[in-house]
Design a protein around this motif. Sequence first.
Motif, PDB file in Angstrom:
ATOM      1  N   PRO A  56       0.796  -1.238   0.000  1.00 17.48           N
ATOM      2  CA  PRO A  56       0.000   0.000   0.000  1.00 17.48           C
ATOM      3  C   PRO A  56       0.823   1.279   0.000  1.00 17.48           C
ATOM      4  CG  PRO A  56      -0.048  -1.078   2.153  1.00 17.48           C
ATOM      5  CD  PRO A  56       0.584  -2.040   1.211  1.00 17.48           C
ATOM      6  N   ALA A  57       2.051   1.234   0.489  1.00 15.94           N
ATOM      7  CA  ALA A  57       2.851   2.464   0.584  1.00 15.94           C
ATOM      8  C   ALA A  57       3.888   2.588  -0.521  1.00 15.94           C
ATOM      9  CB  ALA A  57       3.544   2.515   1.947  1.00 15.94           C
ATOM     10  N   ALA A  58       3.904   1.640  -1.440  1.00 16.96           N
ATOM     11  CA  ALA A  58       4.985   1.611  -2.435  1.00 16.96           C
ATOM     12  C   ALA A  58       4.714   2.479  -3.654  1.00 16.96           C
ATOM     13  CB  ALA A  58       5.233   0.173  -2.884  1.00 16.96           C
ATOM     14  N   GLY A  59       3.467   2.866  -3.865  1.00 19.40           N
ATOM     15  CA  GLY A  59       3.137   3.627  -5.072  1.00 19.40           C
ATOM     16  C   GLY A  59       3.409   2.810  -6.316  1.00 19.40           C
ATOM     17  N   LEU A  60       3.912   3.467  -7.357  1.00 20.95           N
ATOM     18  CA  LEU A  60       4.177   2.781  -8.628  1.00 20.95           C
ATOM     19  C   LEU A  60       5.434   1.921  -8.589  1.00 20.95           C
ATOM     20  CD1 LEU A  60       3.324   5.628 -11.157  1.00 20.95           C
ATOM     21  CD2 LEU A  60       2.149   3.424 -10.991  1.00 20.95           C
ATOM     22  N   ASP A  61       6.222   2.021  -7.509  1.00 17.89           N
ATOM     23  CA  ASP A  61       7.474   1.274  -7.449  1.00 17.89           C
ATOM     24  C   ASP A  61       7.271  -0.229  -7.554  1.00 17.89           C
ATOM     25  OD1 ASP A  61       8.834   3.614  -7.246  1.00 17.89           O
ATOM     26  OD2 ASP A  61       9.183   3.484  -5.080  1.00 17.89           O
ATOM     27  N   LYS A  62       6.169  -0.733  -7.051  1.00 14.37           N
ATOM     28  CA  LYS A  62       5.883  -2.172  -7.092  1.00 14.37           C
ATOM     29  C   LYS A  62       4.859  -2.520  -8.162  1.00 14.37           C
ATOM     30  CE  LYS A  62       8.524  -3.359  -3.613  1.00 14.37           C
ATOM     31  NZ  LYS A  62       9.712  -4.215  -3.806  1.00 14.37           N
ATOM     32  N   GLY A  63       4.601  -1.586  -9.054  1.00 15.39           N
ATOM     33  CA  GLY A  63       3.595  -1.802 -10.080  1.00 15.39           C
ATOM     34  C   GLY A  63       2.397  -0.908  -9.846  1.00 15.39           C
ATOM     35  N   LEU A  64       1.377  -1.057 -10.667  1.00 20.01           N
ATOM     36  CA  LEU A  64       0.191  -0.205 -10.551  1.00 20.01           C
ATOM     37  C   LEU A  64      -0.517  -0.458  -9.219  1.00 20.01           C
ATOM     38  CD1 LEU A  64      -1.516   1.852 -12.215  1.00 20.01           C
ATOM     39  CD2 LEU A  64      -2.961  -0.084 -12.875  1.00 20.01           C
ATOM     40  N   PRO A  65      -0.709   0.572  -8.384  1.00 18.69           N
ATOM     41  CA  PRO A  65      -1.402   0.382  -7.102  1.00 18.69           C
ATOM     42  C   PRO A  65      -2.836  -0.100  -7.307  1.00 18.69           C
ATOM     43  CG  PRO A  65      -0.235   2.481  -7.146  1.00 18.69           C
ATOM     44  CD  PRO A  65      -0.206   1.940  -8.549  1.00 18.69           C
ATOM     45  N   LEU A  66      -3.306  -0.871  -6.361  1.00 17.14           N
ATOM     46  CA  LEU A  66      -4.655  -1.426  -6.451  1.00 17.14           C
ATOM     47  C   LEU A  66      -5.705  -0.335  -6.582  1.00 17.14           C
ATOM     48  CD1 LEU A  66      -6.591  -3.837  -6.344  1.00 17.14           C
ATOM     49  CD2 LEU A  66      -6.513  -3.683  -3.833  1.00 17.14           C
ATOM     50  N   ASP A  67      -5.583   0.742  -5.817  1.00 17.61           N
ATOM     51  CA  ASP A  67      -6.575   1.821  -5.897  1.00 17.61           C
ATOM     52  C   ASP A  67      -6.613   2.434  -7.296  1.00 17.61           C
ATOM     53  OD1 ASP A  67      -7.304   1.474  -3.291  1.00 17.61           O
ATOM     54  OD2 ASP A  67      -6.182   3.188  -2.510  1.00 17.61           O
ATOM     55  N   SER A  68      -5.447   2.579  -7.938  1.00 16.17           N
ATOM     56  CA  SER A  68      -5.404   3.131  -9.301  1.00 16.17           C
ATOM     57  C   SER A  68      -6.074   2.178 -10.285  1.00 16.17           C
ATOM     58  CB  SER A  68      -3.956   3.383  -9.722  1.00 16.17           C
ATOM     59  OG  SER A  68      -3.358   4.373  -8.917  1.00 16.17           O
ATOM     60  N   LEU A  69      -5.799   0.885 -10.137  1.00 15.61           N
ATOM     61  CA  LEU A  69      -6.419  -0.084 -11.034  1.00 15.61           C
ATOM     62  C   LEU A  69      -7.930  -0.119 -10.829  1.00 15.61           C
ATOM     63  CD1 LEU A  69      -6.248  -2.317 -13.141  1.00 15.61           C
ATOM     64  CD2 LEU A  69      -5.789  -3.946 -11.291  1.00 15.61           C
ATOM     65  N   ARG A  70      -8.355  -0.051  -9.580  1.00 14.16           N
ATOM     66  CA  ARG A  70      -9.798  -0.077  -9.291  1.00 14.16           C
ATOM     67  C   ARG A  70     -10.489   1.150  -9.902  1.00 14.16           C
ATOM     68  NH1 ARG A  70      -9.523  -0.961  -4.083  1.00 14.16           N
ATOM     69  NH2 ARG A  70      -9.905  -3.207  -4.184  1.00 14.16           N
ATOM     70  N   ARG A 253      16.211   8.961 -14.049  1.00 14.80           N
ATOM     71  CA  ARG A 253      15.092   8.141 -14.544  1.00 14.80           C
ATOM     72  C   ARG A 253      15.622   6.934 -15.311  1.00 14.80           C
ATOM     73  NH1 ARG A 253       9.523   8.436 -13.850  1.00 14.80           N
ATOM     74  NH2 ARG A 253       9.096   8.508 -16.072  1.00 14.80           N
ATOM     75  N   SER A 254      16.647   7.153 -16.115  1.00 18.28           N
ATOM     76  CA  SER A 254      17.237   6.063 -16.888  1.00 18.28           C
ATOM     77  C   SER A 254      17.855   5.014 -15.969  1.00 18.28           C
ATOM     78  CB  SER A 254      18.295   6.629 -17.843  1.00 18.28           C
ATOM     79  OG  SER A 254      18.847   5.612 -18.648  1.00 18.28           O
ATOM     80  N   ILE A 255      18.540   5.472 -14.913  1.00 18.44           N
ATOM     81  CA  ILE A 255      19.139   4.543 -13.946  1.00 18.44           C
ATOM     82  C   ILE A 255      18.056   3.740 -13.241  1.00 18.44           C
ATOM     83  CG2 ILE A 255      20.459   4.395 -11.795  1.00 18.44           C
ATOM     84  CD1 ILE A 255      21.889   6.995 -12.710  1.00 18.44           C
ATOM     85  N   ASP A 256      17.028   4.440 -12.762  1.00 20.58           N
ATOM     86  CA  ASP A 256      15.945   3.771 -12.039  1.00 20.58           C
ATOM     87  C   ASP A 256      15.237   2.755 -12.924  1.00 20.58           C
ATOM     88  OD1 ASP A 256      16.593   5.359  -9.894  1.00 20.58           O
ATOM     89  OD2 ASP A 256      14.944   6.786 -10.199  1.00 20.58           O
ATOM     90  N   TRP A 257      14.994   3.150 -14.186  1.00 21.62           N
ATOM     91  CA  TRP A 257      14.289   2.250 -15.097  1.00 21.62           C
ATOM     92  C   TRP A 257      15.106   0.977 -15.335  1.00 21.62           C
ATOM     93  CZ3 TRP A 257       9.373   2.823 -16.727  1.00 21.62           C
ATOM     94  CH2 TRP A 257       8.914   1.932 -17.712  1.00 21.62           C
ATOM     95  N   GLY A 258      16.413   1.137 -15.478  1.00 21.67           N
ATOM     96  CA  GLY A 258      17.269  -0.011 -15.731  1.00 21.67           C
ATOM     97  C   GLY A 258      17.336  -0.981 -14.577  1.00 21.67           C
ATOM     98  N   THR A 259      17.096  -0.485 -13.348  1.00 24.12           N
ATOM     99  CA  THR A 259      17.182  -1.359 -12.181  1.00 24.12           C
ATOM    100  C   THR A 259      15.827  -1.884 -11.728  1.00 24.12           C
ATOM    101  OG1 THR A 259      17.122   0.604 -10.757  1.00 24.12           O
ATOM    102  CG2 THR A 259      19.283  -0.281 -11.328  1.00 24.12           C
ATOM    103  N   THR A 260      14.771  -1.087 -11.840  1.00 21.16           N
ATOM    104  CA  THR A 260      13.477  -1.504 -11.302  1.00 21.16           C
ATOM    105  C   THR A 260      12.486  -1.972 -12.355  1.00 21.16           C
ATOM    106  OG1 THR A 260      12.580   0.747 -11.367  1.00 21.16           O
ATOM    107  CG2 THR A 260      13.737   0.085  -9.362  1.00 21.16           C
ATOM    108  N   ASP A 261      12.690  -1.628 -13.621  1.00 26.52           N
ATOM    109  CA  ASP A 261      11.732  -2.020 -14.652  1.00 26.52           C
ATOM    110  C   ASP A 261      12.328  -2.957 -15.692  1.00 26.52           C
ATOM    111  OD1 ASP A 261       8.865  -0.659 -14.771  1.00 26.52           O
ATOM    112  OD2 ASP A 261      10.235   0.705 -13.770  1.00 26.52           O
ATOM    113  N   GLN A 262      13.538  -3.436 -15.453  1.00 23.22           N
ATOM    114  CA  GLN A 262      14.166  -4.325 -16.413  1.00 23.22           C
ATOM    115  C   GLN A 262      13.430  -5.658 -16.507  1.00 23.22           C
ATOM    116  OE1 GLN A 262      16.440  -3.044 -18.256  1.00 23.22           O
ATOM    117  NE2 GLN A 262      16.766  -4.838 -19.525  1.00 23.22           N
ATOM    118  N   GLY A 263      12.802  -6.077 -15.399  1.00 28.41           N
ATOM    119  CA  GLY A 263      12.049  -7.322 -15.410  1.00 28.41           C
ATOM    120  C   GLY A 263      10.891  -7.278 -16.395  1.00 28.41           C
ATOM    121  N   TYR A 264      10.236  -6.132 -16.484  1.00 33.88           N
ATOM    122  CA  TYR A 264       9.137  -5.940 -17.430  1.00 33.88           C
ATOM    123  C   TYR A 264       9.637  -6.153 -18.854  1.00 33.88           C
ATOM    124  CZ  TYR A 264       5.155  -3.475 -19.578  1.00 33.88           C
ATOM    125  OH  TYR A 264       4.062  -3.133 -20.326  1.00 33.88           O
ATOM    126  N   PHE A 265      10.767  -5.515 -19.169  1.00 31.94           N
ATOM    127  CA  PHE A 265      11.342  -5.631 -20.506  1.00 31.94           C
ATOM    128  C   PHE A 265      11.774  -7.064 -20.796  1.00 31.94           C
ATOM    129  CE2 PHE A 265      15.194  -5.617 -23.166  1.00 31.94           C
ATOM    130  CZ  PHE A 265      14.690  -5.024 -24.319  1.00 31.94           C
TER     131      PHE A 265
END
Length: 391
Positions: A56-70, A253-265
């Motif tokens: 609940p406190a992670a925001g977008l860092d752990k993916g789309l929050p449940l409240d946003s998806l709802r 942003r580029s650094i963060d994307w490479g470390t936290t969103d590489q799994g998506y890619f």
Amino acid sequence: MFLALKLFCVVATAFTTASASNILNVKPFRIDLESEIPRLKSLIKNTRLPAKDLYPAAGLDKGLPLDSLRQLQTDWLENFDWGTQQAALNEFSHYTVVIEGQTVHFVHEKSKDPGAIPVILLHGWPGSFHEFSPIIKPLTESWTSNAGKNVSYNVVVPSLPGFVFSSPPPANWTMDDTARIFNTLMTDVLGYSTYAIHGTDWGSVPAYTLYSSFNLTVRAAQLVFIPFLAPSPEEIAANNITLSDIQKVAEQRSIDWGTTDQGYFTEQTTKPNDIGLALYDNPVGQLAWIAGLMKRASDPRAGTPPSVLDNTAILTSVSLYYLTDSFPILYAPLLFSQYEYNPAFWPEEYIAKIGNLVSYKVHDFGGHFAGLDNPPALIEDIREMGLYFKA
């Protein structure tokens, strides 16, 4: 994922820019997906979401929050009108043509200016021609530079192979193949001997191939993404490159994307069937997967002017994907734009090494989906390309 083409042909009209041999292949096209909406609404309504968010406190860092998806699920079911969005998309002139056995869908909007420059705009993932909808018509209008030069465009926006209304490519298809058939589209089908190009995300791959390998026909390019690894902070520092405050944001942003969103890619590129089959008939699942990326890769101010990347834009993009089964040394001038919140960053010094760089702009508003995130800036950047275009 296999693509189910939904074609609705209107009365044939003369296609004056094509040669006689190609007129028979070009068909007017109209989007007609209304029959799919009742089932889509039923699936959205009957999708059960978790009772609480695991992070609940992670925001977008752990993916789309449940409240946003709802909230997006509710908007999709109660407030989103596909008929209105479909009518808006059908205001553009759509066509399909078969090139090398591939059905290519494209939008072709012509300027009233007889000296208009042909330009092809190549979208990324999870995008489509819809990604450029705010800028297509403005680019056809005449604009006069400070030096008095008039610039306008005949705008062509194809759907990449396997996206929305373009047929899926064979297994051995490469982005070089995509570049080749798009060059055929512009030259042999539409009759343009020279043209300009804009590319972003996945579309930057065939865009750069066109720029580098078809330089007799591609006479100018404007990119917001390039198909080369972004330099590390260590490389940038070692080359004594000084960054502005906006560029520092883009670098982080580029650094963060490479470390936290590489799994998506990695999942998308190495196991597309797993995620494709898992989400194939799950519109809310596709919504979570795509909306999360769109929100993370966009300017945090998305949805406020000049951005038009709001819930309606996201739901239109996801609806198009679900309803069309498409989830799964140079001399020409090169122009590049770095948006502050684009999750990839290349300093001007690096861009200058891959082409004849004549313009490098840094924008303090916008992210990965520039056509939606900052339409006025992208229109300005593409218009500037016309100042360097020489047929």
